[in-house]
Design a protein around this motif. Structure first.
Motif, mmCIF file in Angstrom:
data_model
loop_
_atom_site.group_PDB
_atom_site.id
_atom_site.type_symbol
_atom_site.label_atom_id
_atom_site.label_comp_id
_atom_site.label_asym_id
_atom_site.label_seq_id
_atom_site.Cartn_x
_atom_site.Cartn_y
_atom_site.Cartn_z
ATOM 1 N N GLY A 60 0.914 -1.313 -0.003
ATOM 2 C CA GLY A 60 0.094 -0.111 -0.018
ATOM 3 C C GLY A 60 0.814 1.341 0.053
ATOM 4 O O GLY A 60 0.570 2.295 -0.643
ATOM 5 N N GLY A 61 1.890 1.334 0.946
ATOM 6 C CA GLY A 61 2.634 2.393 0.863
ATOM 7 C C GLY A 61 3.616 2.646 -0.373
ATOM 8 O O GLY A 61 3.484 3.652 -1.053
ATOM 9 N N ILE A 62 4.111 1.700 -1.012
ATOM 10 C CA ILE A 62 4.748 1.738 -2.258
ATOM 11 C C ILE A 62 3.693 2.151 -3.487
ATOM 12 O O ILE A 62 4.101 3.046 -4.232
ATOM 13 C CB ILE A 62 5.190 0.261 -2.711
ATOM 14 C CG1 ILE A 62 6.498 -0.154 -1.891
ATOM 15 C CG2 ILE A 62 5.630 0.278 -3.941
ATOM 16 C CD1 ILE A 62 6.965 -1.558 -1.966
ATOM 17 N N SER A 63 2.480 1.736 -3.360
ATOM 18 C CA SER A 63 1.484 2.042 -4.354
ATOM 19 C C SER A 63 1.362 3.637 -4.221
ATOM 20 O O SER A 63 1.227 4.379 -5.109
ATOM 21 C CB SER A 63 0.137 1.563 -4.307
ATOM 22 O OG SER A 63 0.446 0.305 -3.837
ATOM 23 N N LEU A 64 1.317 4.216 -2.904
ATOM 24 C CA LEU A 64 0.946 5.669 -2.504
ATOM 25 C C LEU A 64 2.197 6.549 -3.130
ATOM 26 O O LEU A 64 2.113 7.388 -3.785
ATOM 27 C CB LEU A 64 0.713 5.680 -1.142
ATOM 28 C CG LEU A 64 0.323 7.272 -0.971
ATOM 29 C CD1 LEU A 64 -0.722 7.616 -1.359
ATOM 30 C CD2 LEU A 64 0.186 7.151 0.882
ATOM 31 N N GLY A 65 3.402 5.683 -2.782
ATOM 32 C CA GLY A 65 4.571 6.459 -3.414
ATOM 33 C C GLY A 65 4.646 6.717 -5.027
ATOM 34 O O GLY A 65 4.957 7.645 -5.430
ATOM 35 N N LEU A 66 4.353 5.569 -5.613
ATOM 36 C CA LEU A 66 4.175 5.640 -7.061
ATOM 37 C C LEU A 66 3.176 6.389 -7.752
ATOM 38 O O LEU A 66 3.419 7.333 -8.351
ATOM 39 C CB LEU A 66 3.904 4.087 -7.644
ATOM 40 C CG LEU A 66 4.998 3.160 -7.385
ATOM 41 C CD1 LEU A 66 4.759 1.740 -7.900
ATOM 42 C CD2 LEU A 66 6.308 3.689 -8.291
ATOM 43 N N LEU A 67 1.998 6.400 -6.909
ATOM 44 C CA LEU A 67 1.149 7.449 -7.127
ATOM 45 C C LEU A 67 1.355 8.703 -7.136
ATOM 46 O O LEU A 67 1.172 9.630 -8.175
ATOM 47 C CB LEU A 67 -0.310 7.162 -6.462
ATOM 48 C CG LEU A 67 -1.619 7.862 -6.711
ATOM 49 C CD1 LEU A 67 -2.430 7.270 -8.247
ATOM 50 C CD2 LEU A 67 -2.818 7.434 -5.643
ATOM 51 N N GLU A 68 2.135 9.070 -6.062
ATOM 52 C CA GLU A 68 2.277 10.702 -5.817
ATOM 53 C C GLU A 68 3.599 11.072 -7.011
ATOM 54 O O GLU A 68 3.255 12.123 -7.618
ATOM 55 C CB GLU A 68 3.122 10.470 -4.691
ATOM 56 C CG GLU A 68 2.187 10.568 -3.165
ATOM 57 C CD GLU A 68 3.009 10.640 -1.941
ATOM 58 O OE1 GLU A 68 2.368 10.971 -1.168
ATOM 59 O OE2 GLU A 68 4.000 10.675 -2.287
ATOM 60 N N ASN A 69 4.456 10.085 -7.278
ATOM 61 C CA ASN A 69 5.501 10.675 -8.118
ATOM 62 C C ASN A 69 5.015 10.396 -9.716
ATOM 63 O O ASN A 69 5.432 11.501 -10.363
ATOM 64 C CB ASN A 69 6.546 9.311 -8.085
ATOM 65 C CG ASN A 69 7.652 9.967 -7.048
ATOM 66 O OD1 ASN A 69 7.097 10.779 -5.910
ATOM 67 N ND2 ASN A 69 9.025 9.644 -7.217
ATOM 68 N N PHE A 70 4.007 9.782 -9.981
ATOM 69 C CA PHE A 70 3.575 9.802 -11.389
ATOM 70 C C PHE A 70 2.489 10.878 -11.324
ATOM 71 O O PHE A 70 2.582 11.547 -12.690
ATOM 72 C CB PHE A 70 3.110 8.361 -11.827
ATOM 73 C CG PHE A 70 4.085 7.425 -12.402
ATOM 74 C CD1 PHE A 70 4.707 7.678 -13.506
ATOM 75 C CD2 PHE A 70 4.753 6.796 -11.238
ATOM 76 C CE1 PHE A 70 5.841 6.906 -14.075
ATOM 77 C CE2 PHE A 70 5.780 5.856 -11.673
ATOM 78 C CZ PHE A 70 6.107 5.917 -13.140
ATOM 79 N N SER A 71 1.980 11.311 -10.338
ATOM 80 C CA SER A 71 0.954 12.570 -10.501
ATOM 81 C C SER A 71 1.883 13.744 -10.771
ATOM 82 O O SER A 71 1.610 14.460 -11.723
ATOM 83 C CB SER A 71 0.293 12.763 -9.336
ATOM 84 O OG SER A 71 -0.399 11.617 -8.826
ATOM 85 N N THR A 72 2.965 13.560 -10.195
ATOM 86 C CA THR A 72 4.173 14.742 -10.154
ATOM 87 C C THR A 72 4.671 14.818 -11.658
ATOM 88 O O THR A 72 4.399 15.804 -12.399
ATOM 89 C CB THR A 72 5.150 14.698 -9.398
ATOM 90 O OG1 THR A 72 4.529 14.424 -7.842
ATOM 91 C CG2 THR A 72 6.100 15.913 -9.422
ATOM 92 N N LEU A 73 5.055 13.501 -12.211
ATOM 93 C CA LEU A 73 5.599 13.484 -13.548
ATOM 94 C C LEU A 73 4.750 14.025 -14.546
ATOM 95 O O LEU A 73 5.092 14.674 -15.664
ATOM 96 C CB LEU A 73 6.423 12.428 -13.610
ATOM 97 C CG LEU A 73 7.228 12.153 -14.956
ATOM 98 C CD1 LEU A 73 8.290 13.010 -14.832
ATOM 99 C CD2 LEU A 73 7.785 10.854 -14.998
ATOM 100 N N TYR A 74 3.424 13.420 -14.537
ATOM 101 C CA TYR A 74 2.408 13.458 -15.768
ATOM 102 C C TYR A 74 1.501 14.562 -15.581
ATOM 103 O O TYR A 74 0.774 14.789 -16.434
ATOM 104 C CB TYR A 74 2.116 12.037 -16.039
ATOM 105 C CG TYR A 74 3.119 11.256 -16.620
ATOM 106 C CD1 TYR A 74 3.738 11.602 -17.860
ATOM 107 C CD2 TYR A 74 3.438 10.022 -15.763
ATOM 108 C CE1 TYR A 74 4.722 10.796 -18.393
ATOM 109 C CE2 TYR A 74 4.479 9.247 -16.486
ATOM 110 C CZ TYR A 74 5.330 9.621 -17.518
ATOM 111 O OH TYR A 74 6.159 8.910 -18.147
#
Lengths: 296, 372
Positions: free
Chosen positions: A249-263
């Protein structure tokens, strides 16, 4: 471009793993005594500041500083049971009262730290390698600090699995969580199991605090910043009962955050990621990463 | 009867002497608890050092200055409470602080009501005299607009940045700076290629930095607080993106370089104060401060309030303790040389525009240029 995506995955997963690590404390206490400790994240802050004091201010060396910090955190965990959990329980208070008490405790610790150490973040000694060290894998850079975090997560996972599933203690934990009175009647020393639950939950987060301090600095953010909320979010994604789901869950949240930033947009990042979190909770309140809800 | 007369005369004389020697009370409002507590110590130590020097040199026309210290916990409503007490109960002749811009905006009207000058070290351009025309409100150091204008000028003219990429935080301090940068770059015919936000408390800026890189930036403009500055430069170095970096005032303090001692090497910053500044006035201040406060090094707010106490003493000497006269004098006539150079109230009610462009060498900030 592909390299950017891979780099973003590595960074997002790494920062997300730190959320998961904090979430483990929440899961552990819920699994064993069915309580949510809103001062969960305070143990991380206390761990980091204690280690900072022992290592940087008193020059006690890594090993002694680490053991002392964790020892104090364990005592703190015991204190949580003796001075907060038991009095509330004995006077007829339930989960809600415990939540409110620990919520206030979280603010108490933050303010105590401000008084004792001041509000400025302090640099963490480079005991896990320099803040700029990284290893390069085909052009993808992984900060060395994160390798320690991955390692500790792996060890903790094995440890938790072993304790909960392969030992008598684990069985008594689960028995006491399900029915305190019945467990006591069956000869389980509920006081001991409850103490152990508190100690383990605070120690896990205390270790996390020391590990995360090079990234979060020895700062109040470790005791009241967004990492506490994100730790809870990770735990909830794991249904509050699944340690592995919590890390995922934590990893998904981190990924979600970073991809929201990038895209999409760095400004809307938290709005996007928390909207997704709320939506996920509405659709699956038992946690999307909670594949074995009844039994670990 | 005779005895009574003697007693009366004695009492009148005593009251007279007491009135003559009554100290002039000034208030100092700063955060000593809460998140800004470190600032409170600097502010108090700077102001108190000046006060002790002034009193040791005979005070103000024979009267001693007395400073009453109030804690505003960096909170506007607490600031309003303590300032009310200072103005209406303790009857101070001037207020130093608050030091947080949000608090200043919340409380400056109290100074106007009481007709007592308020001298602050907060730096937001949002309460410049052109925006908030309060005749009793003065600023003791360069405001953020001045600093960002100088930052942009240096970035373009000296560092040769043509495609600036900005990383900025989400507080007033950062957003106000961003607005100034957005106004200033186009004046040089330069377009900002990307602006990315890092929220306070965030520990990963990979997404933001990759976006700046993909936008083709050739220089990083940092408009964040200290922790986010450290996160940004650490990750920029890890990603091996090699561009010049110039940051706003929070990038020019030890609170940033302590957190990223290696990554910060080579970073430029616009500063309000630098303890290694060879200016004799600065060195004299640094030495006096260290001698008084157990070797502690002063910082930007310390020098601002130190200068402020001397400004007030000058005004008190010339026009007495009447608040309106003090404010008029400060606005129109006060002119002294302080640690920050010549101090004179400008149209924004700022006493100075001094700032420095410096570069971090791994140990100290080396001054490249000082601008007035």
């Amino acid at each position: 471009m592909l390299q950017d995506i891979l780099q973003n995955i590595v960074s997002g997963a790494s920062i997300g793993a730190t959320y998961g690590l904090v979430g483990l404390g929440v899961v552990f206490l819920w699994l064993t005594i069915s309580r949510i400790n809103f001062a969960n994240i305070s143990s991380a802050m206390l761990g980091a500041y204690l280690f900072y004091s022992f290592y940087t201010q008193l020059n006690l060396g890594f090993f002694i500083s680490f053991v002392l910090s964790i020892g104090v955190i364990a005592l703190y965990g015991l204190g949580l049971r003796v001075f907060i959990y038991e009095p509330i329980r004995k006077r007829g208070g339930g989960r809600l009262e415990f939540v409110v008490a620990t919520l206030m405790l979280c603010t108490f610790w933050l303010n105590l730290i401000i008084v004792v150490y001041g509000a400025l973040p302090k640099p963490f000694p480079p005991v896990f390698g320099g803040s700029n060290d990284f290893i390069s894998l085909g052009g993808i850079r992984i900060p060395s600090l994160y390798l320690n975090i991955y390692l500790v997560i792996a060890i903790l996972m094995v440890f938790i699995y072993f304790i909960l599933n392969k030992t008598l203690i684990g069985k008594s934990f689960r028995a006491a969580a399900q029915n305190r009175e019945a467990a006591a009647l069956m000869g389980i020393d509920v006081k001991v199991t409850t103490s152990l639950s508190f100690i383990m939950a605070t120690v896990v987060v205390g270790i996390a605090g020391i590990l995360l301090a090079p990234i979060y600095f020895v700062s109040l953010e470790l005791g009241g910043g967004s990492i506490g909320v994100k730790g809870f979010a990770s735990a909830v994604l794991g249904g509050l009962t699944n340690p592995y789901g919590t890390i995922l869950g934590g990893i998904s949240l981190g990924l979600l955050e970073n991809f929201s930033t990038l895209y999409i947009s760095s400004t809307y990042r938290d709005i996007i990621s928390f909207s997704v979190l709320v939506a996920v909770l509405i659709l699956k309140p038992s946690g999307i990463f909670n594949w074995k809800r009844k039994k670990i | 009867m005779k005895l009574n007369k003697v007693l009366v005369v004695a009492m009148v004389m005593l009251i007279g002497v007491a009135a003559l020697g009554a100290p002039i009370k000034v208030a100092l409002v700063a955060p000593f608890t809460g998140l800004g507590s470190i600032l409170g110590d600097y502010i108090k130590m700077g102001a108190q050092l000046a006060l002790e020097e002034i009193n040791a040199a005979g005070g103000v026309n024979g009267d001693k200055l007395e400073m009453i210290v109030y804690d505003d916990a960096a909170n506007p409503s607490t600031a309003a409470n303590v300032i009310r007490r200072a103005l209406f109960q303790d009857n101070v002749v001037a207020v130093f602080g608050p030091n947080m811009s949000s608090s200043v905006i919340g409380v400056h009207q109290l100074a106007q009501q009481a007709k007592v000058p308020m001298l602050v070290g907060a730096t937001s351009p949002s309460f410049r005299y052109s925006v908030i025309p309060n005749d009793f409100l003065f600023r003791l150091r360069a405001d953020d607009k001045v600093k960002v204008i100088q930052l942009v000028k240096y970035a373009v003219e000296v560092l040769g940045i043509e495609k600036p990429g900005i990383i900025y935080g989400s507080t007033d301090y950062c957003i106000a700076a961003l607005e100034v940068a957005k106004e200033e770059f186009p004046k040089y015919g330069i377009e900002i290629v990307a602006m990315e936000q890092i929220k306070e408390g965030d520990k990963d800026a990979t997404g933001q930095l990759l976006k700046l890189k993909n936008a083709g930036f050739d220089g990083l403009i940092g408009l964040t607080h200290e922790s986010e500055a450290a996160v940004s430069v650490n990750q920029l170095r890890q990603l091996q993106i090699d561009v010049p970096i110039i940051g706003f005032s929070a990038w020019g303090v030890p609170a940033f370089t302590d957190l990223a001692p290696e990554a910060a090497v080579g970073v430029y910053s616009v500063q309000g104060f630098n303890p290694v500044d060879p200016d004799p006035a600065v060195q004299a201040f640094v030495e006096a401060y260290k001698a008084r406060w157990d070797g502690k090094e002063p910082s930007d707010p310390a020098q601002a309030y130190y200068d402020g106490m001397y400004l007030l003493a000058d005004a008190l000497r010339n026009v007495g303790t009447d608040g309106t006269k003090l404010a008029e004098y400060l606005a129109n006539e006060a002119r002294i040389v302080g640690v920050q150079g010549e101090l004179k109230c400008d149209e924004h009610h700022n006493f100075t525009n001094v700032c420095l462009i410096s570069q971090f060498d791994g140990k100290d900030w080396q001054i490249i240029t000082k601008l007035y």
